[in-house]
Every structure is written in C-alpha cells, then in structure tokens.
Design an enzyme around this catalytic site. Sequence first.
Site, PDB file in Angstrom:
ATOM      1  N   ARG A  71       0.786  -1.380  -0.056  1.00 26.62           N
ATOM      2  CA  ARG A  71       0.156   0.000  -0.077  1.00 26.62           C
ATOM      3  C   ARG A  71       1.138   1.327  -0.089  1.00 26.62           C
ATOM      4  NH1 ARG A  71      -3.953  -0.687   4.672  1.00 26.62           N
ATOM      5  NH2 ARG A  71      -4.703   1.484   3.912  1.00 26.62           N
ATOM      6  N   GLN A 102      -9.215  10.935   7.745  1.00 28.13           N
ATOM      7  CA  GLN A 102      -8.894   9.386   8.196  1.00 28.13           C
ATOM      8  C   GLN A 102      -7.981   8.735   7.301  1.00 28.13           C
ATOM      9  OE1 GLN A 102     -13.234   7.503   9.056  1.00 28.13           O
ATOM     10  NE2 GLN A 102     -13.536   9.253   7.664  1.00 28.13           N
ATOM     11  N   ASN A 103      -7.366   9.301   6.349  1.00 30.56           N
ATOM     12  CA  ASN A 103      -6.674   8.737   5.385  1.00 30.56           C
ATOM     13  C   ASN A 103      -5.168   8.615   6.018  1.00 30.56           C
ATOM     14  OD1 ASN A 103      -9.030   8.600   3.740  1.00 30.56           O
ATOM     15  ND2 ASN A 103      -8.281  10.221   2.390  1.00 30.56           N
ATOM     16  N   HIS A 120      -6.081   8.378  11.894  1.00 30.16           N
ATOM     17  CA  HIS A 120      -5.879   7.187  11.936  1.00 30.16           C
ATOM     18  C   HIS A 120      -4.363   6.960  11.564  1.00 30.16           C
ATOM     19  CE1 HIS A 120     -10.445   6.077  11.058  1.00 30.16           C
ATOM     20  NE2 HIS A 120     -10.091   6.089  12.595  1.00 30.16           N
ATOM     21  N   CYS A 128       8.121   1.064  16.624  1.00 28.36           N
ATOM     22  CA  CYS A 128       8.618  -0.222  17.083  1.00 28.36           C
ATOM     23  C   CYS A 128       7.135  -0.471  17.910  1.00 28.36           C
ATOM     24  CB  CYS A 128       9.761  -0.163  18.069  1.00 28.36           C
ATOM     25  SG  CYS A 128       9.894  -1.571  19.188  1.00 28.36           S
ATOM     26  N   CYS A 158      15.262  -2.212  20.605  1.00 23.48           N
ATOM     27  CA  CYS A 158      14.936  -3.308  21.451  1.00 23.48           C
ATOM     28  C   CYS A 158      14.666  -4.692  20.436  1.00 23.48           C
ATOM     29  CB  CYS A 158      13.621  -2.898  22.084  1.00 23.48           C
ATOM     30  SG  CYS A 158      12.203  -3.066  21.177  1.00 23.48           S
ATOM     31  N   ALA A 239     -15.279  13.124  -5.803  1.00 17.69           N
ATOM     32  CA  ALA A 239     -14.560  14.384  -5.120  1.00 17.69           C
ATOM     33  C   ALA A 239     -13.880  15.128  -6.374  1.00 17.69           C
ATOM     34  CB  ALA A 239     -13.626  13.736  -4.148  1.00 17.69           C
TER      35      ALA A 239
HETATM   36  C1  BJW Z   1     -15.974   8.377  -3.012  1.00 14.75           C
HETATM   37  C2  BJW Z   1     -15.234   8.088  -4.069  1.00 14.75           C
HETATM   38  C3  BJW Z   1     -14.845   9.294  -4.759  1.00 14.75           C
HETATM   39  C4  BJW Z   1     -15.562   6.133  -3.450  1.00 14.75           C
HETATM   40  N1  BJW Z   1     -15.402  10.292  -4.527  1.00 14.75           N
HETATM   41  N2  BJW Z   1     -16.220   9.590  -2.611  1.00 14.75           N
HETATM   42  C5  BJW Z   1     -19.166   1.815  18.019  1.00 14.75           C
HETATM   43  C6  BJW Z   1     -19.957   1.011  17.433  1.00 14.75           C
HETATM   44  C7  BJW Z   1     -19.654  -0.082  16.787  1.00 14.75           C
HETATM   45  C8  BJW Z   1     -18.146  -0.299  16.838  1.00 14.75           C
HETATM   46  C9  BJW Z   1     -17.409   0.713  17.348  1.00 14.75           C
HETATM   47  C10 BJW Z   1     -17.871   1.629  18.084  1.00 14.75           C
HETATM   48  N3  BJW Z   1     -16.944   2.599  18.348  1.00 14.75           N
HETATM   49  C11 BJW Z   1     -15.683   1.668  18.195  1.00 14.75           C
HETATM   50  C12 BJW Z   1     -15.867   0.642  17.554  1.00 14.75           C
HETATM   51  C13 BJW Z   1     -14.891  -0.282  17.016  1.00 14.75           C
HETATM   52  C14 BJW Z   1     -14.248  -0.059  15.961  1.00 14.75           C
HETATM   53  C15 BJW Z   1     -15.451   0.364  14.486  1.00 14.75           C
HETATM   54  O1  BJW Z   1     -15.636   1.388  14.597  1.00 14.75           O
HETATM   55  N4  BJW Z   1     -15.922  -0.700  13.969  1.00 14.75           N
HETATM   56  C16 BJW Z   1     -16.807  -0.273  13.041  1.00 14.75           C
HETATM   57  C17 BJW Z   1     -16.436  -0.983  11.715  1.00 14.75           C
HETATM   58  C18 BJW Z   1     -18.074  -0.938  13.630  1.00 14.75           C
HETATM   59  N5  BJW Z   1     -13.459   1.318  16.022  1.00 14.75           N
HETATM   60  C19 BJW Z   1     -12.392   0.865  16.408  1.00 14.75           C
HETATM   61  O2  BJW Z   1     -11.818  -0.120  16.913  1.00 14.75           O
HETATM   62  C20 BJW Z   1     -11.427   2.300  16.723  1.00 14.75           C
HETATM   63  N6  BJW Z   1     -10.854   2.373  17.935  1.00 14.75           N
HETATM   64  C21 BJW Z   1     -11.607   2.299  19.010  1.00 14.75           C
HETATM   65  O3  BJW Z   1     -12.814   2.584  19.170  1.00 14.75           O
HETATM   66  O4  BJW Z   1     -10.829   2.220  20.211  1.00 14.75           O
HETATM   67  C22 BJW Z   1     -11.342   2.235  21.617  1.00 14.75           C
HETATM   68  C23 BJW Z   1     -10.329   2.274  22.432  1.00 14.75           C
HETATM   69  C24 BJW Z   1     -10.327   3.323  23.459  1.00 14.75           C
HETATM   70  C25 BJW Z   1      -9.338   3.332  24.440  1.00 14.75           C
HETATM   71  C26 BJW Z   1      -8.282   2.456  24.341  1.00 14.75           C
HETATM   72  C27 BJW Z   1      -8.406   1.625  23.568  1.00 14.75           C
HETATM   73  C28 BJW Z   1      -9.462   1.424  22.540  1.00 14.75           C
HETATM   74  C29 BJW Z   1     -10.195   2.278  15.873  1.00 14.75           C
HETATM   75  C30 BJW Z   1     -10.701   2.392  14.307  1.00 14.75           C
HETATM   76  C31 BJW Z   1      -9.366   2.665  13.324  1.00 14.75           C
HETATM   77  C32 BJW Z   1      -9.878   2.218  11.834  1.00 14.75           C
HETATM   78  N7  BJW Z   1      -8.646   2.171  11.205  1.00 14.75           N
HETATM   79  C33 BJW Z   1      -8.811   1.856   9.886  1.00 14.75           C
HETATM   80  C34 BJW Z   1      -7.347   1.272   9.154  1.00 14.75           C
HETATM   81  C35 BJW Z   1      -6.337   2.288   9.118  1.00 14.75           C
HETATM   82  C36 BJW Z   1      -5.107   1.512   8.633  1.00 14.75           C
HETATM   83  C37 BJW Z   1      -5.345   0.864   7.385  1.00 14.75           C
HETATM   84  O5  BJW Z   1      -5.853   1.908   6.305  1.00 14.75           O
HETATM   85  O6  BJW Z   1      -5.042  -0.033   7.048  1.00 14.75           O
HETATM   86  O7  BJW Z   1      -8.949   3.309   9.299  1.00 14.75           O
HETATM   87  S1  BJW Z   1     -10.092   1.053   9.277  1.00 14.75           S
HETATM   88  C38 BJW Z   1     -10.591   1.997   7.945  1.00 14.75           C
HETATM   89  O8  BJW Z   1     -11.778   2.461   7.954  1.00 14.75           O
HETATM   90  C39 BJW Z   1      -9.332   3.034   7.848  1.00 14.75           C
HETATM   91  C40 BJW Z   1     -10.354   4.337   7.394  1.00 14.75           C
HETATM   92  O9  BJW Z   1      -9.762   5.250   7.563  1.00 14.75           O
HETATM   93  C41 BJW Z   1     -11.672   4.062   7.958  1.00 14.75           C
HETATM   94  C42 BJW Z   1     -12.761   4.618   7.448  1.00 14.75           C
HETATM   95  O10 BJW Z   1     -12.947   4.363   6.176  1.00 14.75           O
HETATM   96  P1  BJW Z   1     -13.376   5.246   4.960  1.00 14.75           P
HETATM   97  O11 BJW Z   1     -12.333   6.387   4.796  1.00 14.75           O
HETATM   98  O12 BJW Z   1     -14.741   5.638   5.431  1.00 14.75           O
HETATM   99  O13 BJW Z   1     -13.374   4.422   3.716  1.00 14.75           O
HETATM  100  P2  BJW Z   1     -14.571   3.377   3.123  1.00 14.75           P
HETATM  101  O14 BJW Z   1     -13.964   2.338   2.111  1.00 14.75           O
HETATM  102  O15 BJW Z   1     -15.314   2.801   4.256  1.00 14.75           O
HETATM  103  O16 BJW Z   1     -15.591   4.179   2.313  1.00 14.75           O
HETATM  104  C43 BJW Z   1     -15.063   5.093   1.158  1.00 14.75           C
HETATM  105  C44 BJW Z   1     -16.212   5.800   0.799  1.00 14.75           C
HETATM  106  O17 BJW Z   1     -15.788   6.554  -0.229  1.00 14.75           O
HETATM  107  C45 BJW Z   1     -17.565   5.075   0.431  1.00 14.75           C
HETATM  108  O18 BJW Z   1     -18.720   5.719   0.820  1.00 14.75           O
HETATM  109  C46 BJW Z   1     -17.677   5.483  -1.182  1.00 14.75           C
HETATM  110  O19 BJW Z   1     -19.092   5.651  -1.562  1.00 14.75           O
HETATM  111  C47 BJW Z   1     -16.844   6.746  -1.231  1.00 14.75           C
HETATM  112  N8  BJW Z   1     -16.293   6.911  -2.363  1.00 14.75           N
HETATM  113  N9  BJW Z   1     -15.179   6.780  -4.653  1.00 14.75           N
HETATM  114  C48 BJW Z   1     -15.983  10.519  -3.245  1.00 14.75           C
HETATM  115  N10 BJW Z   1     -14.434   9.231  -6.125  1.00 14.75           N
HETATM  116 ZN    ZN Z   2      11.868  -1.096  20.122  1.00 14.66          ZN
END
Ligand code: BJW
Ligand code: ZN
Length: 257
Positions: A71, A102-103, A120, A128, A158, A239
């Site tokens: 990626r 979020q990107n 994110h 590490c 480490c 977009a």
């Molecule tokens: C276009 C287009 C064009 C296409 N123009 N648009 C409440 C309820 C249920 C679950 C939870 C909750 N609160 C928390 C959770 C758990 C979880 C969660 O949300 N799960 C859900 C899936 C249900 N959240 C977490 O675990 C978070 N942490 C947390 O809550 O911690 C609690 C805690 C507190 C204290 C101590 C310890 C813990 C962390 C979330 C981390 C998310 N990480 C990721 C991966 C990042 C690394 C990687 O990239 O590999 O982030 S997941 C992934 O989703 C990534 C993105 O930033 C994120 C959002 O996705 P995004 O950007 O919306 O993309 P898509 O693909 O979903 O959508 C694309 C959109 O674009 C679509 O709508 C298309 O239509 C559109 N599109 N072409 C404009 N040309």
């Molecule tokens: Zn280390």
Amino acid sequence: MGQAARDAAELLGQARRVVIFTGAGMSAESGVPTFRDALTGLWRQFDAQALATPDAFRADPALVWGWYEWRRATVRQARPNAGHVAVAAIEARVPSSVLVTQNVDDLHERAGSAAPVHLHGSLFAPHCSGCAQPAPVPDLTEEPAEGRRIPPPRCARCSAAVRPGVVWFGEALPTEALEAAVEAASTCDLLLTVGTSGLVYPAAEIPQVAARLGAAVIQVNPEETPLDRVADVNLRGPAARVLPALVDAAWDRPHGA
Ligand code: BJW
Ligand code: ZN
C-alpha cells in the site's frame, strides 16, 4: 448547476470556520483503493477488517507488513487529484479551516494542505511494536510487492518488530488528533465531509458533533451513507469532479450565474 450544488456553494462562500473531513473516497481517483475495496488482485483472498488489527499482526507479521509495504508503494506512485487541490484551495480561502482526515496516505500534504489532522495515523510513520520508538520508513521497493509476505524490520533499540504507524481496530486514536478534531467540529459553522462511508467510530462522530452543535453539513459521496441524514446538502458525485466545481461556484462566480 442543480439546487443542491447552489445551496452548498452559498454555505461554503459564507462560512467563517470550515472543517473538511475526508475518507478513502477522497483518494480513490488518485488510484488508491478505498478501505472497503482495499484488497484488490492477489490480496483479495484476505479481509481488510481482519488484517487491520493488532491480532493479525501478532499472528502473521509478515503478511500484514507485506500488505502495508504494497500500500505504501501504491501511494508513492499516486498523485493528488483535483479534489485534494480543491481542499487546499478552501483552506487558503478560509484561514480558520481545519482539515481532518481518516486517510493514512500523504496526498493532502502533497496537494498543499499544510497540517492535516490524521485521525488514523500514517503509512509513512512506522514505529516499534515493543518500545514505540519511531523507525525509518523502508526504501521504496521497485514494484508494489502485491500479495507478498515481507517480514517487518526489527527495532534498532529493542529488536521487537517494527509495525505500521496506523490505528488498527480496537486501538485508541491519537489523543491530540482526536481532541483537535472534536474541538474543530465543535466550533465550526460548516463541515464538509468527503468520501467516507461513516461506518468507523469514533471518527464518524466528527460530522455528527458539528451538526449537533449547529454547523451546516455538506456531504460529497457518489453513494448513500449513514451520514446522509446528518447532512443538510448531499452532493452525489466523485470528489475530483464535485469539489473543484463547488470551489468555483462558492467564490469565483457570482451566485446564480
Ligand atoms: C468516493 C469516491 C469518490 C468512492 N469520491 N467518494 C461503536 C459501534 C460499533 C463499533 C465501534 C464503535 N466504536 C468503536 C467501535 C469499534 C471500531 C469500529 O468503528 N468498528 C466499526 C467497523 C463498527 N473502532 C475502533 O476499533 C477504533 N478504536 C476504538 O474505538 O478504540 C477504543 C479504545 C479506546 C481506548 C483504548 C483502546 C481502545 C479504531 C478505528 C481504526 C480504524 N482504522 C482503519 C485502518 C487504518 C489503517 C489502514 O488503512 O490499514 O482506518 S479502518 C478503515 O476505515 C481506515 C479508514 O480510515 C476507516 C474509514 O474508512 P473510510 O475512509 O470511510 O473508507 P471506506 O472504504 O469505508 O469508504 C469509502 C467511501 O468513499 C464510500 O462511502 C464510497 O462511496 C466513497 N467513494 N469513491 C468521493 N471518487
Ligand atoms: Zn523497540
């Protein structure tokens, strides 16, 4: 221009404090797959929701590190699109605007946005997994190593495995970034949400916080999302086409023209 586009241009042209909130759709037209389309080609046999977790990294570090190497290479070969450029133009026009993304790519920065708030993390800030010391970004591999396992480097201090500097499911968002985003959303008069599915929390709260406290919300997305009902104006389209037109209509042309 349709009524929704005219309404959005009016809101943007008059806003004093703007939050721009972006997701993976922002970079789709740069050739970076969205998160929910992340596993293309040879990666299709896996599940992105399952790979983006601390458990997956513990179980198979080379699989997860290989995915992130691929990626990173994909993003390095990508260029910001007209949408990223339009976002930077909004920031230039409205000095007290805040870009919250979020990107994990760097396309906003490369389009001229000075300091996006990265909720994110970043593909370009590995650290590490043991002692958290920042680790150097690996050299560009010649070709994106699609579908290949690559063992992660070891920490110089480490010797634990180096991990991607992104926020995985179940991990807390960086406190400073989350606080900055909530603060900006709480005090803006307009929030523009672009290219996010609005499914992942707590990031998805950001537009909801702004709406609850009285800001107008404009959404740019070709598809319906749960944020449709939060938004005052929904601009259905990609977009890179919708944002430049919105910027033109807000400032460069008289209203109604
Ligand atoms: C276009 C287009 C064009 C296409 N123009 N648009 C409440 C309820 C249920 C679950 C939870 C909750 N609160 C928390 C959770 C758990 C979880 C969660 O949300 N799960 C859900 C899936 C249900 N959240 C977490 O675990 C978070 N942490 C947390 O809550 O911690 C609690 C805690 C507190 C204290 C101590 C310890 C813990 C962390 C979330 C981390 C998310 N990480 C990721 C991966 C990042 C690394 C990687 O990239 O590999 O982030 S997941 C992934 O989703 C990534 C993105 O930033 C994120 C959002 O996705 P995004 O950007 O919306 O993309 P898509 O693909 O979903 O959508 C694309 C959109 O674009 C679509 O709508 C298309 O239509 C559109 N599109 N072409 C404009 N040309
Ligand atoms: Zn280390």
